[in-house]
Design a protein around this motif. Sequence first.
Motif, PDB file in Angstrom:
ATOM      1  N   ILE A 293      10.743  -1.654  -0.143  1.00 30.50           N
ATOM      2  CA  ILE A 293      10.796  -1.198  -1.175  1.00 30.50           C
ATOM      3  C   ILE A 293      11.418   0.742  -0.394  1.00 30.50           C
ATOM      4  CG2 ILE A 293       9.525  -2.791  -2.354  1.00 30.50           C
ATOM      5  CD1 ILE A 293       7.044  -1.005  -3.271  1.00 30.50           C
ATOM      6  N   ARG A 294      11.629   0.475  -1.769  1.00 34.78           N
ATOM      7  CA  ARG A 294      12.149   2.567  -1.425  1.00 34.78           C
ATOM      8  C   ARG A 294      12.449   3.279  -2.452  1.00 34.78           C
ATOM      9  NH1 ARG A 294      14.045   3.181   4.448  1.00 34.78           N
ATOM     10  NH2 ARG A 294      14.356   0.807   5.296  1.00 34.78           N
ATOM     11  N   ARG A 295      12.284   4.163  -2.838  1.00 38.74           N
ATOM     12  CA  ARG A 295      12.327   5.385  -3.854  1.00 38.74           C
ATOM     13  C   ARG A 295      12.558   6.937  -3.419  1.00 38.74           C
ATOM     14  NH1 ARG A 295      14.162   7.042  -8.629  1.00 38.74           N
ATOM     15  NH2 ARG A 295      12.911   6.801 -10.701  1.00 38.74           N
ATOM     16  N   ALA A 296      13.526   7.081  -4.260  1.00 39.63           N
ATOM     17  CA  ALA A 296      13.339   8.979  -3.717  1.00 39.63           C
ATOM     18  C   ALA A 296      13.567   9.524  -5.224  1.00 39.63           C
ATOM     19  CB  ALA A 296      14.773   8.960  -3.119  1.00 39.63           C
ATOM     20  N   TYR A 297      13.660  10.367  -4.882  1.00 36.57           N
ATOM     21  CA  TYR A 297      13.757  11.608  -6.199  1.00 36.57           C
ATOM     22  C   TYR A 297      14.434  12.947  -5.440  1.00 36.57           C
ATOM     23  CZ  TYR A 297      10.279   9.183  -8.231  1.00 36.57           C
ATOM     24  OH  TYR A 297       9.540   7.941  -8.350  1.00 36.57           O
ATOM     25  N   GLY A 298      15.455  12.859  -5.609  1.00 38.89           N
ATOM     26  CA  GLY A 298      16.310  13.652  -4.669  1.00 38.89           C
ATOM     27  C   GLY A 298      16.001  13.713  -3.578  1.00 38.89           C
ATOM     28  N   ALA A 299      16.194  13.850  -3.168  1.00 39.45           N
ATOM     29  CA  ALA A 299      15.990  14.755  -1.491  1.00 39.45           C
ATOM     30  C   ALA A 299      14.056  14.535  -0.790  1.00 39.45           C
ATOM     31  CB  ALA A 299      15.998  16.394  -0.715  1.00 39.45           C
ATOM     32  N   VAL A 300      13.733  14.166  -1.267  1.00 34.27           N
ATOM     33  CA  VAL A 300      12.362  13.309  -1.387  1.00 34.27           C
ATOM     34  C   VAL A 300      11.756  12.079  -0.976  1.00 34.27           C
ATOM     35  CG1 VAL A 300       9.718  13.991  -2.371  1.00 34.27           C
ATOM     36  CG2 VAL A 300      10.867  16.053  -2.404  1.00 34.27           C
ATOM     37  N   ARG A 301      11.634  11.219  -0.091  1.00 31.39           N
ATOM     38  CA  ARG A 301      11.051  10.069  -0.435  1.00 31.39           C
ATOM     39  C   ARG A 301       9.709   9.577  -0.597  1.00 31.39           C
ATOM     40  NH1 ARG A 301      14.911   8.486   5.476  1.00 31.39           N
ATOM     41  NH2 ARG A 301      17.252   8.947   4.472  1.00 31.39           N
ATOM     42  N   ALA A 302       9.940   9.528  -1.718  1.00 33.30           N
ATOM     43  CA  ALA A 302       8.074   9.147  -2.515  1.00 33.30           C
ATOM     44  C   ALA A 302       7.753   7.565  -1.300  1.00 33.30           C
ATOM     45  CB  ALA A 302       8.869   9.376  -4.040  1.00 33.30           C
ATOM     46  N   VAL A 303       9.183   6.766  -1.776  1.00 34.32           N
ATOM     47  CA  VAL A 303       8.276   5.554  -0.925  1.00 34.32           C
ATOM     48  C   VAL A 303       9.584   5.581   0.370  1.00 34.32           C
ATOM     49  CG1 VAL A 303       8.336   3.291  -1.269  1.00 34.32           C
ATOM     50  CG2 VAL A 303       6.954   4.675  -2.541  1.00 34.32           C
ATOM     51  N   ASP A 304       9.427   4.554   1.493  1.00 34.31           N
ATOM     52  CA  ASP A 304      10.333   4.635   2.095  1.00 34.31           C
ATOM     53  C   ASP A 304      10.394   3.454   3.602  1.00 34.31           C
ATOM     54  OD1 ASP A 304      12.772   5.411   3.530  1.00 34.31           O
ATOM     55  OD2 ASP A 304      11.174   7.211   4.856  1.00 34.31           O
ATOM     56  N   GLY A 305      10.329   2.114   2.858  1.00 33.79           N
ATOM     57  CA  GLY A 305      11.030   0.894   3.481  1.00 33.79           C
ATOM     58  C   GLY A 305       9.565   0.526   3.257  1.00 33.79           C
ATOM     59  N   VAL A 306       8.493   0.450   2.264  1.00 33.94           N
ATOM     60  CA  VAL A 306       7.135  -0.053   2.279  1.00 33.94           C
ATOM     61  C   VAL A 306       7.609  -1.974   2.387  1.00 33.94           C
ATOM     62  CG1 VAL A 306       4.785  -0.261   0.411  1.00 33.94           C
ATOM     63  CG2 VAL A 306       6.183   2.186   1.777  1.00 33.94           C
ATOM     64  N   SER A 307       6.311  -2.540   3.161  1.00 29.12           N
ATOM     65  CA  SER A 307       6.354  -3.658   3.157  1.00 29.12           C
ATOM     66  C   SER A 307       5.074  -4.274   2.764  1.00 29.12           C
ATOM     67  CB  SER A 307       7.182  -4.386   4.448  1.00 29.12           C
ATOM     68  OG  SER A 307       8.954  -4.219   4.049  1.00 29.12           O
TER      69      SER A 307
END
Length: 265
Positions: A11-25
Motif C-alpha cells: 500500500i502507498r499513500r502520498a500527500y503531494g511530495a510527501v510519501r506517508a506510506v510507501d510500499g507497506v506489506s
Amino acid sequence: MPEHVLEVTDIRRAYGAVRAVDGVSFTVPEGGSLGIVGESGSGKTTTARIVVGLEQADEGEVRVRGRARPRRVRGRAQRLARARDVQMVFQDPYLSLDPRISAQAVLRETLRLHFPHTDHTRRVTELLDQVGLGMRAAEALPRHLSGGQRQRIAIARALAVEPAVLVLDESVAALDVSVQAQILNLLADIREQTSIGYLFITHDLGVVRRVTDEVIVMRHGAVVESGATAEVLAAPQHPYTRLLLESVPRPGWDPERIATARRVL
C-alpha cells in the motif's frame, strides 16, 4: 498455520511530495497480534487508517478474511458491512463516546445499528462481562467513568460487531501505568477467547513487547525492519530500530547522544 485475517500488500499513500506510506506489506493471522512502531511521522497511523477504511490508499490492496476491501463503498449497507470487518479503538475514548448516553446504551445503539430487529439484552450483558464492567459502570455517563473504564467501553463497542480485526491506535498511551496493564491483560484474554486479529499502532516498545507476536518498524512511510517481536527487540538489525530501543530512558541513558545519533541517521 492459522488463516490470515488481514493481508496488506504494497500500500502507498502520498500527500503531494510527501510519501506517508510507501510500499507497506504485512499479514495478521487469525488470533495473531502485530505491532507497528515508529516515531511521529513514520506513517504508522496513516497505515492504520487505510486498513480501517478512513483513508484510501493510492496503490496496493487490503484483504480481510481473504476478501479485498473496497476502495469506495456506496450506501449504508456497504458502509456497515465494511465497518463490521475492521474496528478501531482510539487513544482517547471520551472523544468517540456520546457524552449524553450511558455506557450500556452505547452498546445497544451499536448493536441496533448493525443487527436490527433483534433483542440485544443478553449480548450487552455478555460484552460488559467480557471487558470486566459491572452494571454500575454500565449505567453511568462517560464523564462519570475513569479513563480505563471508558476504554473498556470502547473495546466492548468494537467487539460488539464481531470484527475480524481490531486496530488499536495508541489505545493505552493516555492511561496510567497500572491501568495500562489492566487493559493489556484484558486484550490478551480476549485474544485467547476469540479468533480476532490485533493490529497495535504504538510508539511504546514496552506495549509491543507485552502484547504482540510480530512487529514491523516504520520510518518515513516505509518498513525498515520486521520479524518476531522477541527477536527484533532482542537483536535489532536496522540502525533505526536500535535507535528506538536506545531512546527508552534507563540508567545511564544519554539523551544528547541519542539526539546526535538521530540527526546523523
